[in-house]
Design an enzyme around this catalytic site. Structure first.
Site, PDB file in Angstrom:
ATOM      1  N   LYS A  23     -19.796 -72.216  43.066  1.00  0.00           N
ATOM      2  CA  LYS A  23     -20.005 -70.959  42.338  1.00  0.00           C
ATOM      3  C   LYS A  23     -19.653 -69.689  43.122  1.00  0.00           C
ATOM      4  O   LYS A  23     -20.023 -68.580  42.742  1.00  0.00           O
ATOM      5  CB  LYS A  23     -21.450 -70.829  41.794  1.00  0.00           C
ATOM      6  CG  LYS A  23     -21.963 -72.032  41.070  1.00  0.00           C
ATOM      7  CD  LYS A  23     -20.945 -72.713  40.199  1.00  0.00           C
ATOM      8  CE  LYS A  23     -20.552 -71.898  38.972  1.00  0.00           C
ATOM      9  NZ  LYS A  23     -19.428 -72.610  38.264  1.00  0.00           N
ATOM     10  N   HIS A  79     -15.679 -78.589  48.124  1.00  0.00           N
ATOM     11  CA  HIS A  79     -16.998 -77.963  48.314  1.00  0.00           C
ATOM     12  C   HIS A  79     -17.711 -78.584  49.514  1.00  0.00           C
ATOM     13  O   HIS A  79     -18.900 -78.333  49.723  1.00  0.00           O
ATOM     14  CB  HIS A  79     -17.884 -78.179  47.082  1.00  0.00           C
ATOM     15  CG  HIS A  79     -17.484 -77.372  45.877  1.00  0.00           C
ATOM     16  ND1 HIS A  79     -17.133 -76.044  45.949  1.00  0.00           N
ATOM     17  CD2 HIS A  79     -17.403 -77.710  44.566  1.00  0.00           C
ATOM     18  CE1 HIS A  79     -16.848 -75.612  44.737  1.00  0.00           C
ATOM     19  NE2 HIS A  79     -17.002 -76.591  43.883  1.00  0.00           N
ATOM     20  N   SER A 105     -25.632 -68.297  39.193  1.00  0.00           N
ATOM     21  CA  SER A 105     -24.415 -68.884  38.631  1.00  0.00           C
ATOM     22  C   SER A 105     -24.511 -70.414  38.601  1.00  0.00           C
ATOM     23  O   SER A 105     -24.126 -71.054  37.622  1.00  0.00           O
ATOM     24  CB  SER A 105     -23.219 -68.436  39.462  1.00  0.00           C
ATOM     25  OG  SER A 105     -22.028 -68.944  38.938  1.00  0.00           O
TER      26      SER A 105
HETATM   27  P1  A3P Z   1     -20.815 -66.234  37.211  1.00  0.00           P
HETATM   28  O1  A3P Z   1     -21.476 -67.501  36.767  1.00  0.00           O
HETATM   29  O2  A3P Z   1     -21.736 -65.355  38.005  1.00  0.00           O
HETATM   30  O3  A3P Z   1     -20.155 -65.493  36.111  1.00  0.00           O
HETATM   31  P2  A3P Z   1     -16.658 -71.346  40.854  1.00  0.00           P
HETATM   32  O4  A3P Z   1     -15.245 -71.241  40.393  1.00  0.00           O
HETATM   33  O5  A3P Z   1     -16.817 -71.493  42.311  1.00  0.00           O
HETATM   34  O6  A3P Z   1     -17.389 -72.352  40.046  1.00  0.00           O
HETATM   35  O7  A3P Z   1     -17.339 -69.922  40.573  1.00  0.00           O
HETATM   36  C1  A3P Z   1     -17.650 -69.517  39.281  1.00  0.00           C
HETATM   37  C2  A3P Z   1     -18.123 -68.083  39.315  1.00  0.00           C
HETATM   38  O8  A3P Z   1     -17.000 -67.231  39.617  1.00  0.00           O
HETATM   39  C3  A3P Z   1     -18.645 -67.638  37.963  1.00  0.00           C
HETATM   40  O9  A3P Z   1     -19.638 -66.651  38.239  1.00  0.00           O
HETATM   41  C4  A3P Z   1     -17.396 -67.054  37.359  1.00  0.00           C
HETATM   42  O10 A3P Z   1     -17.632 -66.178  36.277  1.00  0.00           O
HETATM   43  C5  A3P Z   1     -16.833 -66.309  38.569  1.00  0.00           C
HETATM   44  N1  A3P Z   1     -15.411 -65.980  38.391  1.00  0.00           N
HETATM   45  C6  A3P Z   1     -14.401 -66.799  38.037  1.00  0.00           C
HETATM   46  N2  A3P Z   1     -13.250 -66.108  37.918  1.00  0.00           N
HETATM   47  C7  A3P Z   1     -13.547 -64.830  38.193  1.00  0.00           C
HETATM   48  C8  A3P Z   1     -12.779 -63.620  38.216  1.00  0.00           C
HETATM   49  N3  A3P Z   1     -11.495 -63.630  37.901  1.00  0.00           N
HETATM   50  N4  A3P Z   1     -13.399 -62.472  38.563  1.00  0.00           N
HETATM   51  C9  A3P Z   1     -14.717 -62.466  38.868  1.00  0.00           C
HETATM   52  N5  A3P Z   1     -15.500 -63.567  38.845  1.00  0.00           N
HETATM   53  C10 A3P Z   1     -14.920 -64.737  38.520  1.00  0.00           C
END
Ligand code: A3P
Length: 293
Positions: free
Chosen positions: A45, A107, A137
């Site tokens: 996340k 991860h 998240s």
């Molecule tokens: P939130 O749940 O706080 O919205 P991962 O890819 O490691 O699973 O992380 C997911 C998190 O990164 C989510 O956070 C997602 O919305 C955020 N995320 C993904 N793309 C993004 C972007 N282009 N800009 C900002 N946040 C982003």
């Protein structure tokens, strides 16, 4: 396809894991890395998908458009340790890759990284995100991802996060473990989600200089535009919509993309307890996070 029941957590060499990330362990540990491989390493996340898409565009946006339009991001950037019945494993997907460099997502905590990546001097881009937004998240992700253990209610989830009983273990150990490793190797770039939100183009420039890319200002601008939260949310190849384990009626994968959403979840008391515990766990590191911008 009917999904199996949610997996359970167990202790794996001192780290909480599920079988989906340990069943292929020997093949993972024996992977043959290449000097031009680029590992994208994160605690879950932290903006993993965002960084995968950024790197994919920096390297491959000039390729024929089919790649961007019809190949899901998780196939372009294999997830090293994943192994789920009925799907190709991360190692299978990695072996299928024909692109150079190979972009590889993981991860794994630093101590689990297959040694070949170090022997080959592969580069690592690590992205870290502040603990409070990470746990929020992760909570929503675990609610909607049927391939993760049952999250339970928010209060017990927060406690489990503090106890390190999450898939891929303790956030505190993950971010500090990679931070320490970075002090002794020049092949690791340590980035922060908060910095990416604050100024994506600036962080892209840092990435390019670390990777030795002479990307034009125009391409950097185009990439920055494509990876904006709203654009990614509408991009079927990058928004998780191809993942069969996700239940989007519970929560979107591209959820909010903000710094500070934790304030909408933590009670005053939870925040005080969390801060007190955080100080103890992080007292021996100079690693600093921003929880607001
Ligand atoms: P939130 O749940 O706080 O919205 P991962 O890819 O490691 O699973 O992380 C997911 C998190 O990164 C989510 O956070 C997602 O919305 C955020 N995320 C993904 N793309 C993004 C972007 N282009 N800009 C900002 N946040 C982003």
């Amino acid at each position: 396809m009917e999904l199996p029941p949610r997996p359970t957590l167990f202790d794996f060499h001192g780290v909480s894991m599920t079988k989906y990330f340990t069943d292929n362990w020997d093949n993972i540990q024996n992977v043959k890395a290449r000097p031009d491989d680029i590992l994208i390493a994160t605690y879950p996340k932290a903006g993993t998908t965002w960084m995968c898409y950024i790197l994919d565009l920096l390297y491959f946006s000039q390729m024929p458009p089919e790649r961007q339009n019809s190949v899901p991001l998780h196939e372009r950037v294999p997830f090293l340790e994943i192994q789920m019945p009925g799907f190709p494993s991360g190692i299978d997907e990695l072996n299928e890759l024909t692109t150079f460099p190979r972009l590889i997502k993981t991860h794994l905590p630093v101590q689990f990284i297959p040694k070949s990546f170090y022997e080959q001097n592969s580069k690592v881009v690590y992205v870290a995100r502040n603990a409070k937004d990470s746990v929020v998240s992760y909570f929503h992700f675990d609610r909607m991802n049927m391939a993760q253990p049952e999250p339970g209610d928010w209060n017990s989830y927060l406690q489990r996060f503090m106890d390190g009983k999450m898939v891929f273990g303790s956030w505190y150990e993950h971010v500090t473990g990679w931070w320490e490793k970075k002090q002794t190797t020049s092949n690791i770039l340590y980035l922060f989600y908060e910095d990416l939100v604050e100024d994506t183009e600036r962080e892209l420039s840092r990435l390019c200089s670390f990777l030795g890319l002479s990307t034009s200002a125009e391409l950097k601008r185009q990439v920055t535009e494509k990876v904006l939260f709203d654009n990614m949310k509408n991009n079927k190849m990058a928004n998780g919509s191809t993942d069969e384990a996700f239940d989007f009626t519970i929560s979107p994968f591209m959820r909010k993309g903000k710094v500070g959403d934790w304030m909408n979840h933590f009670t005053v008391q939870q925040n005080e307890q969390f801060d007190e515990d955080y100080e103890k766990k992080m007292k021996n590191t100079d690693l600093q996070f921003r929880t607001v911008l």
